[in-house]
Design a protein around this motif. Structure first.
Motif, PDB file in Angstrom:
ATOM      1  N   PRO A  24       0.740  -1.010   0.033  1.00  0.00           N
ATOM      2  CA  PRO A  24      -0.028   0.004   0.099  1.00  0.00           C
ATOM      3  C   PRO A  24       0.992   1.403   0.019  1.00  0.00           C
ATOM      4  O   PRO A  24       2.154   1.096   0.493  1.00  0.00           O
ATOM      5  CB  PRO A  24      -0.751  -0.133   1.269  1.00  0.00           C
ATOM      6  CG  PRO A  24      -0.789  -1.571   1.583  1.00  0.00           C
ATOM      7  CD  PRO A  24       0.703  -2.163   1.213  1.00  0.00           C
ATOM      8  N   ALA A  25       0.358   2.258  -0.449  1.00  0.00           N
ATOM      9  CA  ALA A  25       0.935   3.832  -0.498  1.00  0.00           C
ATOM     10  C   ALA A  25       1.384   4.237   0.836  1.00  0.00           C
ATOM     11  O   ALA A  25       2.555   4.744   0.881  1.00  0.00           O
ATOM     12  CB  ALA A  25       0.250   4.873  -1.316  1.00  0.00           C
ATOM     13  N   SER A  26       0.608   3.975   1.905  1.00  0.00           N
ATOM     14  CA  SER A  26       0.825   4.623   3.182  1.00  0.00           C
ATOM     15  C   SER A  26       1.026   3.135   4.074  1.00  0.00           C
ATOM     16  O   SER A  26       0.831   3.760   5.491  1.00  0.00           O
ATOM     17  CB  SER A  26      -0.075   5.662   3.497  1.00  0.00           C
ATOM     18  OG  SER A  26      -1.530   4.973   3.630  1.00  0.00           O
ATOM     19  N   ALA A  27       1.460   2.424   3.924  1.00  0.00           N
ATOM     20  CA  ALA A  27       1.778   1.146   4.551  1.00  0.00           C
ATOM     21  C   ALA A  27       2.822   0.472   4.304  1.00  0.00           C
ATOM     22  O   ALA A  27       3.393   0.287   3.297  1.00  0.00           O
ATOM     23  CB  ALA A  27       0.387   0.522   5.059  1.00  0.00           C
ATOM     24  N   GLY A  28       3.565  -0.367   5.380  1.00  0.00           N
ATOM     25  CA  GLY A  28       4.702  -1.222   4.918  1.00  0.00           C
ATOM     26  C   GLY A  28       5.731  -0.878   5.729  1.00  0.00           C
ATOM     27  O   GLY A  28       5.868   0.127   6.437  1.00  0.00           O
ATOM     28  N   ALA A  29       6.994  -1.354   5.067  1.00  0.00           N
ATOM     29  CA  ALA A  29       8.278  -1.337   5.586  1.00  0.00           C
ATOM     30  C   ALA A  29       9.212  -0.408   4.700  1.00  0.00           C
ATOM     31  O   ALA A  29       9.017  -0.581   3.564  1.00  0.00           O
ATOM     32  CB  ALA A  29       8.844  -2.755   5.928  1.00  0.00           C
ATOM     33  N   PRO A  64       1.047   6.337  10.280  1.00  0.00           N
ATOM     34  CA  PRO A  64       1.308   5.278  11.499  1.00  0.00           C
ATOM     35  C   PRO A  64       1.439   3.823  11.068  1.00  0.00           C
ATOM     36  O   PRO A  64       2.036   3.065  11.741  1.00  0.00           O
ATOM     37  CB  PRO A  64      -0.257   5.583  12.255  1.00  0.00           C
ATOM     38  CG  PRO A  64      -1.131   5.966  11.205  1.00  0.00           C
ATOM     39  CD  PRO A  64      -0.253   6.814  10.354  1.00  0.00           C
ATOM     40  N   ASP A  65       1.292   3.640   9.632  1.00  0.00           N
ATOM     41  CA  ASP A  65       1.357   2.143   9.292  1.00  0.00           C
ATOM     42  C   ASP A  65       2.497   1.923   8.529  1.00  0.00           C
ATOM     43  O   ASP A  65       2.770   0.918   7.846  1.00  0.00           O
ATOM     44  CB  ASP A  65       0.005   1.760   8.473  1.00  0.00           C
ATOM     45  CG  ASP A  65      -1.180   1.875   9.108  1.00  0.00           C
ATOM     46  OD1 ASP A  65      -1.227   1.589  10.439  1.00  0.00           O
ATOM     47  OD2 ASP A  65      -2.126   2.379   8.709  1.00  0.00           O
ATOM     48  N   ILE A  66       3.417   3.056   8.468  1.00  0.00           N
ATOM     49  CA  ILE A  66       4.845   2.920   7.808  1.00  0.00           C
ATOM     50  C   ILE A  66       5.782   2.350   8.956  1.00  0.00           C
ATOM     51  O   ILE A  66       5.957   3.163  10.050  1.00  0.00           O
ATOM     52  CB  ILE A  66       5.265   4.086   7.182  1.00  0.00           C
ATOM     53  CG1 ILE A  66       4.248   4.112   5.791  1.00  0.00           C
ATOM     54  CG2 ILE A  66       6.593   3.767   6.495  1.00  0.00           C
ATOM     55  CD1 ILE A  66       4.717   5.335   4.861  1.00  0.00           C
ATOM     56  N   GLN A  67       6.495   1.379   8.792  1.00  0.00           N
ATOM     57  CA  GLN A  67       7.578   1.005   9.702  1.00  0.00           C
ATOM     58  C   GLN A  67       8.887   1.259   9.163  1.00  0.00           C
ATOM     59  O   GLN A  67       9.261   0.657   8.137  1.00  0.00           O
ATOM     60  CB  GLN A  67       7.553  -0.539   9.933  1.00  0.00           C
ATOM     61  CG  GLN A  67       8.760  -1.142  11.011  1.00  0.00           C
ATOM     62  CD  GLN A  67       8.404  -2.536  11.167  1.00  0.00           C
ATOM     63  OE1 GLN A  67       7.528  -3.114  10.930  1.00  0.00           O
ATOM     64  NE2 GLN A  67       9.616  -3.300  11.529  1.00  0.00           N
ATOM     65  N   LEU A  68       9.550   2.020   9.840  1.00  0.00           N
ATOM     66  CA  LEU A  68      11.152   2.728   9.215  1.00  0.00           C
ATOM     67  C   LEU A  68      12.063   1.564   9.771  1.00  0.00           C
ATOM     68  O   LEU A  68      12.018   1.332  11.058  1.00  0.00           O
ATOM     69  CB  LEU A  68      11.257   4.067   9.754  1.00  0.00           C
ATOM     70  CG  LEU A  68      10.216   5.238   9.191  1.00  0.00           C
ATOM     71  CD1 LEU A  68      10.563   6.707   9.852  1.00  0.00           C
ATOM     72  CD2 LEU A  68      10.397   5.290   7.471  1.00  0.00           C
ATOM     73  N   ILE A 122       5.508   4.608  -1.266  1.00  0.00           N
ATOM     74  CA  ILE A 122       6.065   4.814   0.079  1.00  0.00           C
ATOM     75  C   ILE A 122       7.211   5.652   0.101  1.00  0.00           C
ATOM     76  O   ILE A 122       7.323   6.425   1.022  1.00  0.00           O
ATOM     77  CB  ILE A 122       6.058   3.341   0.724  1.00  0.00           C
ATOM     78  CG1 ILE A 122       6.250   3.665   2.269  1.00  0.00           C
ATOM     79  CG2 ILE A 122       7.351   2.796   0.180  1.00  0.00           C
ATOM     80  CD1 ILE A 122       6.101   2.197   2.879  1.00  0.00           C
ATOM     81  N   VAL A 123       7.950   5.463  -1.102  1.00  0.00           N
ATOM     82  CA  VAL A 123       9.301   6.433  -1.027  1.00  0.00           C
ATOM     83  C   VAL A 123       8.735   7.832  -1.385  1.00  0.00           C
ATOM     84  O   VAL A 123       9.353   8.860  -0.572  1.00  0.00           O
ATOM     85  CB  VAL A 123      10.329   5.803  -2.093  1.00  0.00           C
ATOM     86  CG1 VAL A 123      11.258   6.735  -2.320  1.00  0.00           C
ATOM     87  CG2 VAL A 123      10.747   4.555  -1.858  1.00  0.00           C
ATOM     88  N   GLN A 124       7.854   8.056  -2.303  1.00  0.00           N
ATOM     89  CA  GLN A 124       7.276   9.272  -2.548  1.00  0.00           C
ATOM     90  C   GLN A 124       6.730  10.038  -1.168  1.00  0.00           C
ATOM     91  O   GLN A 124       6.796  11.351  -0.996  1.00  0.00           O
ATOM     92  CB  GLN A 124       6.194   9.333  -3.497  1.00  0.00           C
ATOM     93  CG  GLN A 124       6.691   9.077  -4.867  1.00  0.00           C
ATOM     94  CD  GLN A 124       5.875   8.923  -5.958  1.00  0.00           C
ATOM     95  OE1 GLN A 124       4.936   9.951  -5.746  1.00  0.00           O
ATOM     96  NE2 GLN A 124       5.689   8.130  -6.969  1.00  0.00           N
ATOM     97  N   LEU A 125       6.182   9.431  -0.226  1.00  0.00           N
ATOM     98  CA  LEU A 125       5.572   9.767   0.880  1.00  0.00           C
ATOM     99  C   LEU A 125       6.787  10.421   1.654  1.00  0.00           C
ATOM    100  O   LEU A 125       6.792  11.463   2.302  1.00  0.00           O
ATOM    101  CB  LEU A 125       4.772   8.882   1.710  1.00  0.00           C
ATOM    102  CG  LEU A 125       3.412   8.592   0.817  1.00  0.00           C
ATOM    103  CD1 LEU A 125       2.440   7.544   1.687  1.00  0.00           C
ATOM    104  CD2 LEU A 125       2.586  10.080   0.919  1.00  0.00           C
ATOM    105  N   PHE A 126       7.754   9.511   1.869  1.00  0.00           N
ATOM    106  CA  PHE A 126       8.738   9.808   2.716  1.00  0.00           C
ATOM    107  C   PHE A 126       9.611  11.115   2.318  1.00  0.00           C
ATOM    108  O   PHE A 126       9.904  12.088   2.940  1.00  0.00           O
ATOM    109  CB  PHE A 126       9.690   8.632   2.924  1.00  0.00           C
ATOM    110  CG  PHE A 126      11.031   8.930   3.647  1.00  0.00           C
ATOM    111  CD1 PHE A 126      10.667   8.811   5.168  1.00  0.00           C
ATOM    112  CD2 PHE A 126      12.193   9.119   3.540  1.00  0.00           C
ATOM    113  CE1 PHE A 126      11.858   8.990   5.951  1.00  0.00           C
ATOM    114  CE2 PHE A 126      13.306   9.369   4.240  1.00  0.00           C
ATOM    115  CZ  PHE A 126      12.923   9.202   5.485  1.00  0.00           C
TER     116      PHE A 126
END
Length: 324
Positions: free
Chosen positions: A90-95, A121-125, A279-283
């Motif tokens: 997902p775009a806003s979840a995962g590692a 909150p659903d992204i684990q860094l 997910i990279v774009q969000l970060f």
């Protein structure tokens, strides 16, 4: 291209047999019979015109041709697996794995983790303190925030921030041993985060190259030099990015307004194929948004600064900063 590539199933059989050194174990993993794996490997050997395995009893051993072929097959499968993961998460979840300059990670990014967690909150860094260029192409690292000249090739890159260097010292130390002018630095321990070129450049800008310097410690990187300054062990060269929060909280004082620009900058870097991962774009968007907030507060006065004898010069540092 398709005509030059062997069929997928023989490649899977070859990779599994090479990894297990056993046709039986490879068959179990692939959920086929021992004979099927043996047939697939023979078909691959015939297609390539070389022998890939030596068979000794129940085990198999790669031939020189097999050992040469295996890394390419492994890299291809890893690339397919990584692309599949990027497309399905997902775009806003995962590692998300991030390699970051140690000083920036400790002094700038870590204090802001709450902001990121609140938004996502659903992204684990996974945060890796490193400034190693090899991280840019590492399969297990998604994005890097590195310090350098921006000369990395064959990757996506965008400048994140420049930085200015200036002396910093703990309030306790400066109260016990005042710094009223550049000459007073002679009574303090110089803390180096590099080989000494940064201090040389700052002193040159302050017309103080003739200053007698006594005790000095070489700490290896900017993070350690800054931490040593916080603990009152001497005077370090802080920078306008990583030292900002320490100055604002009163943990450090900047005795002079004189600063010099560092030779390199901070960049956000990643493999070209990773840039399109949501997910990279969000970060990356979060990184730049946080930096914009910092720049919005850039004109706020910093407590503890004292005027220097000169205005800020337009000069470049001759040596690269050791932030890693």
């Amino acid at each position: 291209m398709a005509k030059r590539l062997p069929p997928l199933n023989p490649l899977r059989a070859f990779e599994a047999a090479a990894r297990h050194a056993s046709l039986t174990k490879a068959a179990g993993e692939l959920n086929v019979t021992h004979g099927a794996v043996s047939h697939q490997i023979k078909a691959l050997e015939q297609s390539l015109g070389v022998k890939l395995f030596e068979r000794t009893g129940q085990r198999v051993k790669l031939t020189p041709h097999g050992a040469e072929f295996l890394p390419a097959v492994l890299a291809a499968f890893e690339g397919i697996a990584a692309a599949t993961q990027r497309m399905t998460r997902p775009a806003s979840a995962g590692a998300l794995s991030v390699s970051c300059v140690p000083a920036l990670l400790l002094l700038w990014m870590t204090p802001r983790l709450g902001s990121f967690t609140t938004q996502y909150p659903d992204i684990q860094l996974t945060l890796i303190p490193s400034n190693d260029p090899k991280d840019i192409r590492a399969a297990d690292i998604d994005v890097c925030v590195h310090y350098g000249d921006g000369g990395w090739s064959d990757c996506w890159i965008r400048k994140w921030s420049g930085l200015e260097l200036f002396p910093v010292v703990s309030p306790t130390l400066i109260n016990n041993r005042p710094i009223r002018s550049v000459r007073d630095l002679a009574d303090h321990v110089f803390l180096h985060g590099d080989d000494g070129r940064e201090w040389h450049t700052w002193l040159a800008a302050a017309d103080a190259l003739d200053l007698e310097r006594g005790r000095r410690h070489r700490l290896g990187d900017a993070r350690m030099a800054t931490e040593a300054a916080v603990h009152g062990h001497g005077v370090a060269l802080g920078d306008s990015v990583t030292a900002r929060a320490l100055l604002a909280r009163g943990m450090l004082v900047a005795p002079f307004t004189l600063s010099v620009p560092a030779v390199d900058d901070f960049y956000v870097v990643c493999r070209n194929e990773m840039r399109s991962a949501p997910i990279v774009q969000l970060f990356i968007d979060w990184l730049f948004a946080e930096k914009e907030q910092d720049e919005g507060r850039a004109d706020a006065p910093v407590a503890g600064r004292m005027p220097s004898r000169r205005k800020r010069p337009a000069l470049k540092v001759v040596g690269a900063r050791a932030l890693s």
